[in-house]
Design an enzyme around this catalytic site. Sequence first.
Site, PDB file in Angstrom:
ATOM      1  NE  ARG A  54      -4.107  -1.990   1.960  1.00  0.00           N
ATOM      2  CZ  ARG A  54      -5.022  -2.363   2.716  1.00  0.00           C
ATOM      3  NH1 ARG A  54      -5.056  -1.708   3.906  1.00  0.00           N
ATOM      4  NH2 ARG A  54      -5.770  -3.385   2.481  1.00  0.00           N
ATOM      5  CG  ASP A 166     -14.123   5.476   7.099  1.00  0.00           C
ATOM      6  OD1 ASP A 166     -14.755   4.410   7.059  1.00  0.00           O
ATOM      7  OD2 ASP A 166     -13.044   5.531   6.689  1.00  0.00           O
TER       8      ASP A 166
HETATM    9  C1  LIG Z   1     -13.350  -2.919   6.521  1.00  0.00           C
HETATM   10  S1  LIG Z   1     -14.027  -1.378   6.427  1.00  0.00           S
HETATM   11  C2  LIG Z   1     -15.671  -1.613   6.895  1.00  0.00           C
HETATM   12  C3  LIG Z   1     -17.003  -0.713   6.451  1.00  0.00           C
HETATM   13  C4  LIG Z   1     -18.225  -1.300   6.881  1.00  0.00           C
HETATM   14  N1  LIG Z   1     -18.440  -0.754   7.969  1.00  0.00           N
HETATM   15  C5  LIG Z   1     -18.705  -2.737   6.537  1.00  0.00           C
HETATM   16  O1  LIG Z   1     -18.795  -3.336   7.672  1.00  0.00           O
HETATM   17  O2  LIG Z   1     -18.574  -2.808   5.535  1.00  0.00           O
HETATM   18  C6  LIG Z   1     -13.202  -0.248   7.580  1.00  0.00           C
HETATM   19  C7  LIG Z   1     -13.503   1.088   7.738  1.00  0.00           C
HETATM   20  O3  LIG Z   1     -12.954   1.678   8.880  1.00  0.00           O
HETATM   21  C8  LIG Z   1     -12.232   2.956   8.862  1.00  0.00           C
HETATM   22  N2  LIG Z   1     -11.553   3.225   9.864  1.00  0.00           N
HETATM   23  C9  LIG Z   1     -10.278   2.739  10.293  1.00  0.00           C
HETATM   24  N3  LIG Z   1      -9.745   3.281  11.436  1.00  0.00           N
HETATM   25  C10 LIG Z   1     -10.542   4.176  11.746  1.00  0.00           C
HETATM   26  C11 LIG Z   1     -10.843   4.869  12.834  1.00  0.00           C
HETATM   27  N4  LIG Z   1      -9.623   5.207  13.546  1.00  0.00           N
HETATM   28  N5  LIG Z   1     -11.654   5.831  12.900  1.00  0.00           N
HETATM   29  C12 LIG Z   1     -12.655   5.900  11.910  1.00  0.00           C
HETATM   30  N6  LIG Z   1     -12.753   4.930  10.902  1.00  0.00           N
HETATM   31  C13 LIG Z   1     -11.690   4.092  10.878  1.00  0.00           C
HETATM   32  C14 LIG Z   1     -11.737   2.488   7.526  1.00  0.00           C
HETATM   33  O4  LIG Z   1     -11.227   3.676   6.756  1.00  0.00           O
HETATM   34  C15 LIG Z   1     -12.593   1.589   6.780  1.00  0.00           C
HETATM   35  O5  LIG Z   1     -13.225   2.481   5.768  1.00  0.00           O
END
Ligand SMILES: C[S@@+](CC[C@H](N)C(=O)[O-])C[C@H]1O[C@@H](n2cnc3c(N)ncnc32)[C@H](O)[C@@H]1O
Length: 294
Positions: A54, A166
Amino acid sequence: MKHIEDIPHPEFHQPSSPELPELSDENFYFISKLVRDKFGIVLTEAKRTLVMGRLHNVLHEMNMTGFDEYRTYLQEHCDTQTLADLANHITTNHTFFFREPEHFSFLSKVVLPKIAEYHQQMKNHDIRIWCAASSSGEEPYSIMMTMMDYFGPRYNEWDAGLLATDISTKALALAEKGEYHESTLQHMNTTHLHGYFDWFEEEKFWRVKSMLRREVTFRRFNLLNNYFPFKKPFDIIFCRNVMIYFDNEMRKRLINKFAAALHPGGYLFVGHCESFGRSHPAFEYVMPAVYRRL
Ligand SMILES: C[S@@+](CC[C@H](N)C(=O)[O-])C[C@H]1O[C@@H](n2cnc3c(N)ncnc32)[C@H](O)[C@@H]1O
């Protein structure tokens, strides 16, 4: 083993160029610590190749020769924009519409009737939902479709709002656009597809209809923040498939903050591998990965 969450989002991670350099132990530990301190995401040794892949793209974009240069840059420019760029590259944004479908049928059959009844008793019409870690929008739009299906023409009698947050500005930008390639919608039922999306033949994508898009507010928010700046409590919080990236301490703190952000009787949905048992003092266990605020 490659976790499903680590599959690159098709819109995000371009293949990196093969001649770019290796990530040394020292640089990997520096980046892991920064990512953990700033976003709560734990990057174990098993994630090293993924991180390398990445971040190769970052080196490429920034015209850098190697990770030493990137590390120096991070040390000298630890500002909001640099960290936002790092979050955009390092986060896993894998998601899809109506993921974990039993949550959406439970939302429609049990949660929304209860929440509607609660607000009718309170003599108000404000339903507040927060989708924390909403990625590129598939989850909040699925929640909104479920809401609109449930309330039907009565939806407009409610002052319903969905906040979707997010940490990734890239994911949020895609979410706000609400344009999805036909392949990402191939499993969606035709009633939802034709009721909530418009087809753009030339571009070969579906766009979320504005009547759905305007009901969702997208904002950047870091779940690591100590302060949750919400004026009123929520009825429902979805926070799914992100806590798997955090350590136990961060998960515990987050769940306590969700408890404080929900009103009694409100619901918390977590990912299926993120259940936190049946004995939390602030939550009643309802079904796998669903909790009710006591
Ligand atoms: C795997 S995706 C899950 C998306 C959705 N909630 C689902 O279940 O399909 C994880 C998301 O968490 C976000 N994320 C990771 N760390 C975070 C943080 N500290 N605060 C807010 N969002 C975060 C990432 O940017 C990503 O878009």
